[in-house]
Scaffold this active site. Sequence first.
Site, short mmCIF file in Angstrom:
data_model
loop_
_atom_site.label_atom_id
_atom_site.label_comp_id
_atom_site.label_asym_id
_atom_site.label_seq_id
_atom_site.Cartn_x
_atom_site.Cartn_y
_atom_site.Cartn_z
N GLU A 1 -40.57 -70.08 137.96
CA GLU A 1 -39.95 -69.75 139.23
C GLU A 1 -40.55 -68.45 139.76
O GLU A 1 -40.56 -67.43 139.09
CB GLU A 1 -38.44 -69.55 138.99
CG GLU A 1 -37.70 -68.97 140.15
CD GLU A 1 -36.29 -68.47 139.75
OE1 GLU A 1 -35.95 -68.51 138.55
OE2 GLU A 1 -35.56 -68.06 140.65
N ASP B 1 -35.05 -67.86 135.88
CA ASP B 1 -34.13 -66.77 135.53
C ASP B 1 -32.79 -67.29 135.04
O ASP B 1 -32.40 -68.41 135.36
CB ASP B 1 -33.88 -65.89 136.76
CG ASP B 1 -35.09 -65.03 137.06
OD1 ASP B 1 -35.87 -64.76 136.13
OD2 ASP B 1 -35.26 -64.64 138.23
N ASP C 1 -29.94 -66.72 136.09
CA ASP C 1 -28.91 -66.44 137.09
C ASP C 1 -28.66 -67.69 137.92
O ASP C 1 -29.17 -68.76 137.61
CB ASP C 1 -29.33 -65.26 137.97
CG ASP C 1 -30.63 -65.54 138.71
OD1 ASP C 1 -31.10 -66.71 138.67
OD2 ASP C 1 -31.18 -64.61 139.31
N ASP D 1 -29.59 -68.58 140.96
CA ASP D 1 -30.77 -69.19 141.58
C ASP D 1 -31.60 -69.94 140.55
O ASP D 1 -32.11 -71.02 140.81
CB ASP D 1 -31.64 -68.11 142.24
CG ASP D 1 -31.04 -67.68 143.58
OD1 ASP D 1 -30.14 -68.40 144.08
OD2 ASP D 1 -31.46 -66.63 144.09
#
Length: 643
Positions: free
Chosen positions: A435, A508, A510, A512
């Site tokens: 990403e 990540d 998180d 997103d």
Amino acid sequence: MENQLEQQQPQAAYDDKQIQVLEGLEAVRKRPGMYIGTTSAGGLHHLVYEIVDNSIDEVMNGGCDTIEVTLYPDNSVSVKDNGRGIPAGYNEKTGKPTLEVIYTKLHAGGKFGGGGYKMAGGLHGVGASVTNALSAWLEVENHRDGHIYTERFERGNVVRPFAMTGETDLHGVTVHFKPDPDIFEETVFEYEVLLKRMREQAFLNAGVKIILNDRRTDEVRQDVLHYEGGIVSFVEHLNANKHCECLHPQVIYMKGEYNGSIAEVAMQYNDSYNEMILSFANNMATVEGGTHETGFKSALTKVLNDYARKTGVIKGDDKNLSGEDVREGLCAIISVKLEDAQFESQTKAKLGNSDIRTLVDNIVSQKLEEYLEENPAVGKIILDKALTASRAREAARRARELTRRKNVLEGSTLPGKLADCQEKRSELTELYLVEGDSAGGSAKDGRDSRFQAILPLRGKVLNVEKSRLDKVYSNQQLIPIIQALGCGIGEEFDLSKLRYGKIIIMADADVDGSHIRILLLTFFFRHMKKLIEEGHIYLAQPPLYKVHKGKTVRYAFNDAERDRYIAELGGNAEAERYKGLGEMDPEQLWETTMDPAYRTLLKVEIGDAIACDEIFSVLMGDQVEPRREFIEKNAKYATNLDI
Ligand code: 1YM
């Protein structure tokens, strides 16, 4: 299997049948995997299925309509039915009680010559004796002809002999047992696993009532599974759980019999782009399909094409609808019951009887044609769906052609952003889908370029759950992935051309990152499912914290680990939270997340195809309300929500 086993055993010096019987069960205890697959949770639950199967057989023979399964605090479980009860007599050859023979003799008589629908082959039907062999204790209480008979076993051995112990007005069998903790790594039953299986059995045997009780906690749980509609209810249940719109209100149901075999089909179209066909033979899921599924598919395609031509929807030289066209949005159950089921393939999950193909084909050809004649409005809806699917497929083909002419989707062109590896043998190579460009940069610098390739992804990936094929094939984020993998997509998918053995999604930890992970997984699940099935898709696990004191550095993957490292390194030690992959320098990324010697990879597996289909439909589909409910229900499982 029984014969082979007996041959493998040393010839008994004494001709005592009792000893031979015990040796039979000893073999089960020595190599339980051979009989129940595994000694982990799967095998544990299998013990219950073996007993319930006997009750279900009694349901199929017409003797029983209620089965009750109860879980107790000591991890034991009981199965009770109201069938005829086990015959109370003695076995002619051995002189032993019939009941004892059933519980101590492997494969006692291939369903006892009872003419039931017991299966030959597969794990199914190895029977009650296997459950007995693998139980610390097992008790049978048999109500038959006004009498109660009981017998108790421990680890397969008789400890309280068969005896008449009372009078009764009831009939039926109760078996209560506790799986042997010396055999099983996992001894706690999972209610949801049993519930799913019991529900499936209730759907497959219309009218039977299966009651499941959990008495392990103060809060007693009970589910009563009872579907007069049988597999029609099954289809309604599946479509309801998908939270999509059904295209016609009624499930189409077809049934037929030939030569003692019975086949049933229930089907209903929904507005999704996926097909969901579940097939069963003698109540066992045939996940690899087989002749019953082939018969259904070929008849469906044929009937709908004939109908389309008859009604003028397809004319003259127009191309026929393909199998995929007529199955888009289809939810169907195929259930066959036959006396001598033959199974193919390693896992015994594929039906091989060729006469069943003819039977299912005939039923569907005849009954579906009749149905369409009588319900032209439904006929029109189904043809509309198939035609739209066909046009989309045509558009997808054109999109693919166009891009192919520019050599886009073939392995011959690699995407510009790909940093490829030197190794060409796919068993040894890895592709990281990363990403963001900055993390992509770190990964490129940190990797071992001999076998690790990096493809940075920019921006959100297309949600394929809401897109037709033509959009998928022309999507600017997905094309580089398809190109890099080299194995093509859709009708042209060819696993042997896959360029990397491991495809590792690195995003990540998180919200997103989770979104990108689920979007990529949706893409692989819907369009390259084989990659998941064959174990090629992985998730990288980047650390959440760096704990350091002086020059000593530790990486922690959760809060508990962080606290432990702080304690180990001493109170001055500091913990830093990584906000994202982009914050790590190339060396850190290599050490923590990419170095095969130290990293943790999560392999993505499809544990339960139905559950996966539901989850992807709910999470990625059109309807908002079920998604909100799902997230609320499952939020407690999210360990690192970053808000
Ligand atoms: C909780 C488990 O085992 N029920 C059960 C088993 C049998 C019968 C009925 C039965 C079968 C037949 C005739 C037959 C079994 N009987 C035999 C055997 N519940 C459970 N309920 N009468 C009763 O198949 O012909 C094996 S299983 F061998 F004795 F017939």
